[in-house]
Design a protein around this motif. Structure first.
Motif, PDB file in Angstrom:
ATOM      1  N   ALA A  15       0.856  -1.184   0.000  1.00 29.74           N
ATOM      2  CA  ALA A  15       0.000   0.000   0.000  1.00 29.74           C
ATOM      3  C   ALA A  15       0.895   1.237   0.000  1.00 29.74           C
ATOM      4  CB  ALA A  15      -0.895   0.005   1.230  1.00 29.74           C
ATOM      5  N   LEU A  16       0.506   2.241  -0.777  1.00 25.55           N
ATOM      6  CA  LEU A  16       1.245   3.497  -0.859  1.00 25.55           C
ATOM      7  C   LEU A  16       0.280   4.641  -0.566  1.00 25.55           C
ATOM      8  CD1 LEU A  16       3.715   5.288  -1.714  1.00 25.55           C
ATOM      9  CD2 LEU A  16       2.764   5.193  -4.038  1.00 25.55           C
ATOM     10  N   VAL A  17       0.636   5.460   0.414  1.00 25.85           N
ATOM     11  CA  VAL A  17      -0.149   6.643   0.729  1.00 25.85           C
ATOM     12  C   VAL A  17       0.500   7.825   0.022  1.00 25.85           C
ATOM     13  CG1 VAL A  17      -0.940   8.220   2.541  1.00 25.85           C
ATOM     14  CG2 VAL A  17      -0.909   5.751   2.961  1.00 25.85           C
ATOM     15  N   LEU A  18      -0.243   8.456  -0.868  1.00 26.87           N
ATOM     16  CA  LEU A  18       0.178   9.702  -1.512  1.00 26.87           C
ATOM     17  C   LEU A  18      -0.510  10.836  -0.770  1.00 26.87           C
ATOM     18  CD1 LEU A  18      -0.197   8.552  -5.207  1.00 26.87           C
ATOM     19  CD2 LEU A  18       1.951   8.992  -4.016  1.00 26.87           C
ATOM     20  N   TYR A  19       0.269  11.847  -0.384  1.00 30.59           N
ATOM     21  CA  TYR A  19      -0.245  12.921   0.466  1.00 30.59           C
ATOM     22  C   TYR A  19       0.236  14.259  -0.081  1.00 30.59           C
ATOM     23  CZ  TYR A  19      -0.379  15.776   4.806  1.00 30.59           C
ATOM     24  OH  TYR A  19      -0.585  16.750   5.738  1.00 30.59           O
ATOM     25  N   TRP A  20      -0.661  15.024  -0.719  1.00 31.81           N
ATOM     26  CA  TRP A  20      -0.328  16.352  -1.210  1.00 31.81           C
ATOM     27  C   TRP A  20      -0.536  17.346  -0.073  1.00 31.81           C
ATOM     28  CZ3 TRP A  20      -2.406  12.584  -4.208  1.00 31.81           C
ATOM     29  CH2 TRP A  20      -1.845  12.366  -5.477  1.00 31.81           C
ATOM     30  N   LEU A  58      -6.875  20.560  -0.594  1.00 31.63           N
ATOM     31  CA  LEU A  58      -5.621  20.476   0.149  1.00 31.63           C
ATOM     32  C   LEU A  58      -5.964  20.358   1.629  1.00 31.63           C
ATOM     33  CD1 LEU A  58      -2.600  20.549  -0.572  1.00 31.63           C
ATOM     34  CD2 LEU A  58      -2.586  22.926   0.111  1.00 31.63           C
ATOM     35  N   PRO A  59      -5.387  19.444   2.330  1.00 26.71           N
ATOM     36  CA  PRO A  59      -4.553  18.359   1.825  1.00 26.71           C
ATOM     37  C   PRO A  59      -5.381  17.344   1.036  1.00 26.71           C
ATOM     38  CG  PRO A  59      -4.976  18.059   4.164  1.00 26.71           C
ATOM     39  CD  PRO A  59      -5.589  19.379   3.787  1.00 26.71           C
ATOM     40  N   VAL A  60      -4.668  16.527   0.283  1.00 19.57           N
ATOM     41  CA  VAL A  60      -5.288  15.441  -0.467  1.00 19.57           C
ATOM     42  C   VAL A  60      -4.545  14.159  -0.103  1.00 19.57           C
ATOM     43  CG1 VAL A  60      -5.757  14.454  -2.740  1.00 19.57           C
ATOM     44  CG2 VAL A  60      -5.979  16.922  -2.388  1.00 19.57           C
ATOM     45  N   THR A  61      -5.291  13.108   0.174  1.00 24.63           N
ATOM     46  CA  THR A  61      -4.720  11.819   0.543  1.00 24.63           C
ATOM     47  C   THR A  61      -5.306  10.753  -0.367  1.00 24.63           C
ATOM     48  OG1 THR A  61      -4.644  12.587   2.844  1.00 24.63           O
ATOM     49  CG2 THR A  61      -4.296  10.229   2.462  1.00 24.63           C
ATOM     50  N   VAL A  62      -4.434  10.028  -1.052  1.00 22.04           N
ATOM     51  CA  VAL A  62      -4.858   8.947  -1.935  1.00 22.04           C
ATOM     52  C   VAL A  62      -4.081   7.697  -1.545  1.00 22.04           C
ATOM     53  CG1 VAL A  62      -4.889   8.086  -4.321  1.00 22.04           C
ATOM     54  CG2 VAL A  62      -5.443  10.483  -3.846  1.00 22.04           C
ATOM     55  N   VAL A  63      -4.797   6.586  -1.376  1.00 25.97           N
ATOM     56  CA  VAL A  63      -4.144   5.316  -1.080  1.00 25.97           C
ATOM     57  C   VAL A  63      -4.121   4.481  -2.355  1.00 25.97           C
ATOM     58  CG1 VAL A  63      -4.179   3.195   0.293  1.00 25.97           C
ATOM     59  CG2 VAL A  63      -4.886   5.371   1.320  1.00 25.97           C
ATOM     60  N   ARG A  64      -2.933   4.117  -2.752  1.00 21.25           N
ATOM     61  CA  ARG A  64      -2.740   3.182  -3.870  1.00 21.25           C
ATOM     62  C   ARG A  64      -2.625   1.811  -3.228  1.00 21.25           C
ATOM     63  NH1 ARG A  64       1.849   0.733  -6.511  1.00 21.25           N
ATOM     64  NH2 ARG A  64       1.620   0.663  -8.760  1.00 21.25           N
ATOM     65  N   GLY A  65      -3.575   0.947  -3.529  1.00 25.33           N
ATOM     66  CA  GLY A  65      -3.585  -0.381  -2.925  1.00 25.33           C
ATOM     67  C   GLY A  65      -2.462  -1.267  -3.422  1.00 25.33           C
ATOM     68  N   LYS A  66      -2.353  -2.429  -2.842  1.00 24.83           N
ATOM     69  CA  LYS A  66      -1.312  -3.396  -3.207  1.00 24.83           C
ATOM     70  C   LYS A  66      -1.378  -3.776  -4.682  1.00 24.83           C
ATOM     71  CE  LYS A  66      -1.257  -5.401   1.417  1.00 24.83           C
ATOM     72  NZ  LYS A  66      -1.483  -6.604   2.207  1.00 24.83           N
ATOM     73  N   ASP A  67      -2.557  -3.636  -5.284  1.00 20.36           N
ATOM     74  CA  ASP A  67      -2.749  -3.977  -6.696  1.00 20.36           C
ATOM     75  C   ASP A  67      -2.424  -2.821  -7.643  1.00 20.36           C
ATOM     76  OD1 ASP A  67      -4.871  -2.284  -6.163  1.00 20.36           O
ATOM     77  OD2 ASP A  67      -6.417  -3.664  -6.883  1.00 20.36           O
ATOM     78  N   GLY A  68      -1.975  -1.667  -7.102  1.00 22.59           N
ATOM     79  CA  GLY A  68      -1.614  -0.528  -7.937  1.00 22.59           C
ATOM     80  C   GLY A  68      -2.779   0.360  -8.316  1.00 22.59           C
ATOM     81  N   ARG A  69      -3.929   0.136  -7.692  1.00 27.11           N
ATOM     82  CA  ARG A  69      -5.128   0.912  -8.025  1.00 27.11           C
ATOM     83  C   ARG A  69      -5.600   1.716  -6.813  1.00 27.11           C
ATOM     84  NH1 ARG A  69      -6.689  -0.171 -12.861  1.00 27.11           N
ATOM     85  NH2 ARG A  69      -6.000  -2.045 -13.904  1.00 27.11           N
ATOM     86  N   VAL A  70      -6.335   2.782  -7.078  1.00 28.46           N
ATOM     87  CA  VAL A  70      -6.831   3.642  -6.004  1.00 28.46           C
ATOM     88  C   VAL A  70      -7.772   2.838  -5.108  1.00 28.46           C
ATOM     89  CG1 VAL A  70      -8.188   5.698  -5.434  1.00 28.46           C
ATOM     90  CG2 VAL A  70      -6.606   5.742  -7.379  1.00 28.46           C
ATOM     91  N   ALA A  71      -7.416   2.768  -3.830  1.00 22.55           N
ATOM     92  CA  ALA A  71      -8.244   2.081  -2.837  1.00 22.55           C
ATOM     93  C   ALA A  71      -9.060   3.085  -2.025  1.00 22.55           C
ATOM     94  CB  ALA A  71      -7.367   1.251  -1.903  1.00 22.55           C
TER      95      ALA A  71
END
Length: 170
Positions: free
Chosen positions: A62-67, A138-151
């Motif tokens: 899982a990857l958390v993207l945080y602007w 702002l802020p913006v938080t997007v989680v990229r799941g283990k499968d590479g897609r927005v969770a």
């Protein structure tokens, strides 16, 4: 057609007159939150405190993207929680890439150092923004799941319990 109450009309007109043209132009160019299930492409990103984020780090995790921005009061409330999440979950498979939208990298570096934040943070340069375009808000938080897609995708400040819940994606 229902008439607009004079007070509401005056308030709207006054706010529109006060809004700088660049903010209005920026709003038009900002993107909506990415759709759940959509693919999230990754690219290498030089980190503000040294090192580089490599896409391979997020493969199968899982990857958390945080602007965020150093001047954003809502980010100032959420960032300590992001640091807690990073400290508690980095060894368990969570990856993070915080993307500063400051005009230059220097204020972001100073802010990270002053606050003692160690989560991986990059400056959203024009080149990097092509791969990681900032959604509206702002802020913006997007989680990229283990499968590479927005969770999960959220705009606006997350409360401490909401940030803690991001660990469920590990």
């Amino acid at each position: 057609m229902t008439p607009v109450p004079r007070r509401l009309w005056l308030t709207s007109a006054a706010l529109a007159a006060l809004a700088p043209a660049r903010l209005l132009a920026q709003k038009k160019s900002e993107l909506p939150l990415p759709a759940l299930g959509s693919a999230v492409p990754l690219a290498p990103a030089p980190l503000l405190l040294g090192g580089e984020f490599q896409p391979a780090q997020a493969e199968g995790k899982a990857l958390v993207l945080y602007w965020w921005a150093s001047w954003c009061p809502f980010c100032a409330q959420q960032s300590p929680e992001m640091q807690k999440l990073w400290e508690s979950q980095q060894g368990k498979g969570l990856q993070m890439l915080a993307l500063s939208i400051d005009k230059t990298p220097e204020p972001a570096v100073a802010y990270l150092r002053k606050k003692g934040y160690t989560f991986p943070a990059a400056w959203l340069s024009p080149e990097l923004a092509k791969v990681y375009p900032k959604p509206e808000g702002l802020p913006v938080t997007v989680v990229r799941g283990k499968d590479g897609r927005v969770a999960q995708a959220e705009k606006g400040q997350l409360f401490p319990e909401d940030v803690a819940q991001l660990a469920k994606w590990i």
